[in-house]
Design a protein around this motif. Structure first.
Motif, PDB file in Angstrom:
ATOM      1  N   GLU A 228     -36.358  -2.007 -47.472  1.00  0.00           N
ATOM      2  CA  GLU A 228     -36.519  -2.390 -48.874  1.00  0.00           C
ATOM      3  C   GLU A 228     -36.682  -1.183 -49.794  1.00  0.00           C
ATOM      4  O   GLU A 228     -36.116  -1.150 -50.890  1.00  0.00           O
ATOM      5  CB  GLU A 228     -37.711  -3.329 -49.021  1.00  0.00           C
ATOM      6  CG  GLU A 228     -37.539  -4.651 -48.306  1.00  0.00           C
ATOM      7  CD  GLU A 228     -38.753  -5.557 -48.473  1.00  0.00           C
ATOM      8  OE1 GLU A 228     -39.700  -5.141 -49.171  1.00  0.00           O
ATOM      9  OE2 GLU A 228     -38.744  -6.663 -47.907  1.00  0.00           O
ATOM     10  N   LEU A 254     -29.041  -7.796 -59.890  1.00  0.00           N
ATOM     11  CA  LEU A 254     -29.169  -8.984 -59.050  1.00  0.00           C
ATOM     12  C   LEU A 254     -29.750  -8.620 -57.687  1.00  0.00           C
ATOM     13  O   LEU A 254     -30.618  -9.326 -57.157  1.00  0.00           O
ATOM     14  CB  LEU A 254     -27.798  -9.647 -58.883  1.00  0.00           C
ATOM     15  CG  LEU A 254     -27.746 -10.954 -58.083  1.00  0.00           C
ATOM     16  CD1 LEU A 254     -28.669 -12.014 -58.689  1.00  0.00           C
ATOM     17  CD2 LEU A 254     -26.312 -11.468 -58.019  1.00  0.00           C
ATOM     18  N   ASN A 255     -29.299  -7.504 -57.135  1.00  0.00           N
ATOM     19  CA  ASN A 255     -29.794  -7.077 -55.825  1.00  0.00           C
ATOM     20  C   ASN A 255     -31.268  -6.708 -55.865  1.00  0.00           C
ATOM     21  O   ASN A 255     -32.010  -6.963 -54.905  1.00  0.00           O
ATOM     22  CB  ASN A 255     -28.959  -5.903 -55.306  1.00  0.00           C
ATOM     23  CG  ASN A 255     -27.604  -6.343 -54.784  1.00  0.00           C
ATOM     24  OD1 ASN A 255     -27.448  -7.474 -54.318  1.00  0.00           O
ATOM     25  ND2 ASN A 255     -26.624  -5.462 -54.858  1.00  0.00           N
ATOM     26  N   ARG A 258     -33.264  -9.643 -55.444  1.00  0.00           N
ATOM     27  CA  ARG A 258     -33.215 -10.184 -54.078  1.00  0.00           C
ATOM     28  C   ARG A 258     -34.072  -9.392 -53.096  1.00  0.00           C
ATOM     29  O   ARG A 258     -34.395  -9.888 -52.026  1.00  0.00           O
ATOM     30  CB  ARG A 258     -31.763 -10.231 -53.591  1.00  0.00           C
ATOM     31  CG  ARG A 258     -30.930 -11.213 -54.406  1.00  0.00           C
ATOM     32  CD  ARG A 258     -29.544 -11.421 -53.848  1.00  0.00           C
ATOM     33  NE  ARG A 258     -28.861 -12.480 -54.600  1.00  0.00           N
ATOM     34  CZ  ARG A 258     -27.714 -13.024 -54.255  1.00  0.00           C
ATOM     35  NH1 ARG A 258     -27.094 -12.614 -53.161  1.00  0.00           N
ATOM     36  NH2 ARG A 258     -27.164 -13.969 -54.979  1.00  0.00           N
ATOM     37  N   ARG A 261     -37.320 -11.152 -52.318  1.00  0.00           N
ATOM     38  CA  ARG A 261     -37.281 -12.490 -51.714  1.00  0.00           C
ATOM     39  C   ARG A 261     -37.565 -12.433 -50.226  1.00  0.00           C
ATOM     40  O   ARG A 261     -37.431 -11.402 -49.583  1.00  0.00           O
ATOM     41  CB  ARG A 261     -35.903 -13.126 -51.944  1.00  0.00           C
ATOM     42  CG  ARG A 261     -35.609 -13.441 -53.405  1.00  0.00           C
ATOM     43  CD  ARG A 261     -34.238 -14.059 -53.536  1.00  0.00           C
ATOM     44  NE  ARG A 261     -33.916 -14.339 -54.932  1.00  0.00           N
ATOM     45  CZ  ARG A 261     -32.741 -14.797 -55.340  1.00  0.00           C
ATOM     46  NH1 ARG A 261     -31.790 -15.018 -54.470  1.00  0.00           N
ATOM     47  NH2 ARG A 261     -32.540 -15.035 -56.624  1.00  0.00           N
ATOM     48  N   SER A 266     -30.607 -16.282 -49.267  1.00  0.00           N
ATOM     49  CA  SER A 266     -30.827 -15.928 -50.665  1.00  0.00           C
ATOM     50  C   SER A 266     -31.109 -14.432 -50.838  1.00  0.00           C
ATOM     51  O   SER A 266     -31.133 -13.926 -51.943  1.00  0.00           O
ATOM     52  CB  SER A 266     -32.005 -16.730 -51.233  1.00  0.00           C
ATOM     53  OG  SER A 266     -33.200 -16.396 -50.561  1.00  0.00           O
ATOM     54  N   ARG A 267     -31.298 -13.733 -49.718  1.00  0.00           N
ATOM     55  CA  ARG A 267     -31.610 -12.306 -49.767  1.00  0.00           C
ATOM     56  C   ARG A 267     -30.372 -11.447 -49.494  1.00  0.00           C
ATOM     57  O   ARG A 267     -30.433 -10.223 -49.543  1.00  0.00           O
ATOM     58  CB  ARG A 267     -32.703 -11.998 -48.734  1.00  0.00           C
ATOM     59  CG  ARG A 267     -33.487 -10.713 -49.029  1.00  0.00           C
ATOM     60  CD  ARG A 267     -34.694 -10.652 -48.125  1.00  0.00           C
ATOM     61  NE  ARG A 267     -35.577  -9.571 -48.501  1.00  0.00           N
ATOM     62  CZ  ARG A 267     -35.768  -8.461 -47.769  1.00  0.00           C
ATOM     63  NH1 ARG A 267     -35.119  -8.307 -46.653  1.00  0.00           N
ATOM     64  NH2 ARG A 267     -36.601  -7.535 -48.178  1.00  0.00           N
ATOM     65  N   GLN A 268     -29.255 -12.087 -49.202  1.00  0.00           N
ATOM     66  CA  GLN A 268     -28.041 -11.328 -48.919  1.00  0.00           C
ATOM     67  C   GLN A 268     -27.619 -10.530 -50.149  1.00  0.00           C
ATOM     68  O   GLN A 268     -27.503 -11.065 -51.248  1.00  0.00           O
ATOM     69  CB  GLN A 268     -26.911 -12.276 -48.508  1.00  0.00           C
ATOM     70  CG  GLN A 268     -27.045 -12.828 -47.099  1.00  0.00           C
ATOM     71  CD  GLN A 268     -27.015 -11.732 -46.050  1.00  0.00           C
ATOM     72  OE1 GLN A 268     -26.108 -10.909 -46.020  1.00  0.00           O
ATOM     73  NE2 GLN A 268     -28.017 -11.727 -45.188  1.00  0.00           N
ATOM     74  N   PRO A 269     -27.414  -9.219 -49.987  1.00  0.00           N
ATOM     75  CA  PRO A 269     -27.048  -8.387 -51.142  1.00  0.00           C
ATOM     76  C   PRO A 269     -25.641  -8.688 -51.645  1.00  0.00           C
ATOM     77  O   PRO A 269     -24.799  -9.204 -50.913  1.00  0.00           O
ATOM     78  CB  PRO A 269     -27.132  -6.963 -50.577  1.00  0.00           C
ATOM     79  CG  PRO A 269     -26.905  -7.119 -49.110  1.00  0.00           C
ATOM     80  CD  PRO A 269     -27.513  -8.445 -48.738  1.00  0.00           C
TER      81      PRO A 269
END
Length: 277
Positions: A228, A254-255, A258, A261, A266-269
């Protein structure tokens, strides 16, 4: 034109007429003569059997040029009656839908593949064919074409981005990371030597835009690998470079959202898929 009018159809004259019309921005006329030249090549003139002509004439080059007609002119020409040797025609009719563009790319792909089968090679052919494969989701095929371009990567580092994306889609994240880092290393050094970034200059836009895209996708690699902190740093770097062009890196915004999260779909970049045309 004089040679073409003499009755005995000569591949070389028709192929070069095709190139003339191609270079003078008449793609439909160019395609017409490229088609004629391939028909003539099936019954070559006697003098063209001499060693000089045999060594210099290439149906593969003509087929690559036919591919170029469709690849570069998707906003100007469409296939009218399919693409068989005796039916394909072009009409000056600008496609206005992505689906129409993909039809043109499909024809370009087949022409490029035919050129490769005839033994013709060029960096332009390898790049364009790889890009069409990429757009069709044939990432292994794209990689096989783009691996021919290492000499071109040194003069146009932004092309490395395409190779990195293909590796990413093949779940080869280490290779993808290596390609993005290569691009960043080259262009970041150049960007630091600039006294001022001028967004209207094409070379500055390519350099800084490539850095923004590469950092976003490098961040995507790190997020996919569960790092992260590193992904967050990369996304902010992408945003920073985009701002230098007076733009916003929507992918990175947007990333960043995420990153916080929980794990899951829903966490897929989101990858920047804008492969250089």
């Amino acid at each position: 034109e004089h040679a073409d009018e003499q009755g005995e159809k000569y591949f070389g004259a028709e192929a070069m007429l095709g190139e003339y019309y191609y270079k003078t921005k008449d793609p439909a006329k160019a395609y017409e003569y490229f088609k004629k030249s391939l028909v003539s090549a099936l019954s070559p003139a006697a003098f063209s059997q001499e060693e000089f002509y045999a060594e210099t004439e290439s149906t593969g080059r003509v087929k690559a040029m036919m591919g170029n007609v469709f690849y570069y002119n998707f906003d100007k020409v469409t296939s009218r009656f399919g693409d068989s040797a005796d039916e394909a025609e072009l009409e000056e009719d600008a496609p206005d839908k992505d689906a129409d563009k993909m039809v043109n790319y499909e024809i370009a792909m087949r022409k490029y593949e035919d050129a490769v089968k005839d033994g013709f090679e060029s960096p332009e052919l390898h790049y364009n064919l790889g890009r069409v494969y990429y757009l069709k989701g044939l990432y292994d095929n794209a990689v096989s074409q783009w691996l021919n371009l290492y000499e071109d990567f040194t003069t146009s580092p932004e092309l490395i981005f395409a190779l990195g994306n293909a590796f990413y889609h093949l779940d080869n994240t280490e290779s993808a990371k290596a390609e993005y880092q290569k691009l960043i290393n080259v262009y970041e050094d150049e960007a630091e030597r600039l006294s001022k970034i001028i967004p209207s200059r094409r070379d500055h836009k390519v350099m800084i835009g490539s850095l923004a895209a590469a950092y976003n996708n490098l961040g995507a690699v790190y997020l996919k690998k569960g790092s992260e902190t590193k992904s967050t740093v990369c996304f902010w770097k992408a945003i920073e470079y985009a701002h230098k062009l007076g733009e916003e890196s929507e992918f990175s915004r947007l990333n960043l959202a995420r990153v916080t999260r929980k794990k899951g779909d829903s966490r897929q970049p989101v990858l920047d898929e804008n492969i250089p045309f």
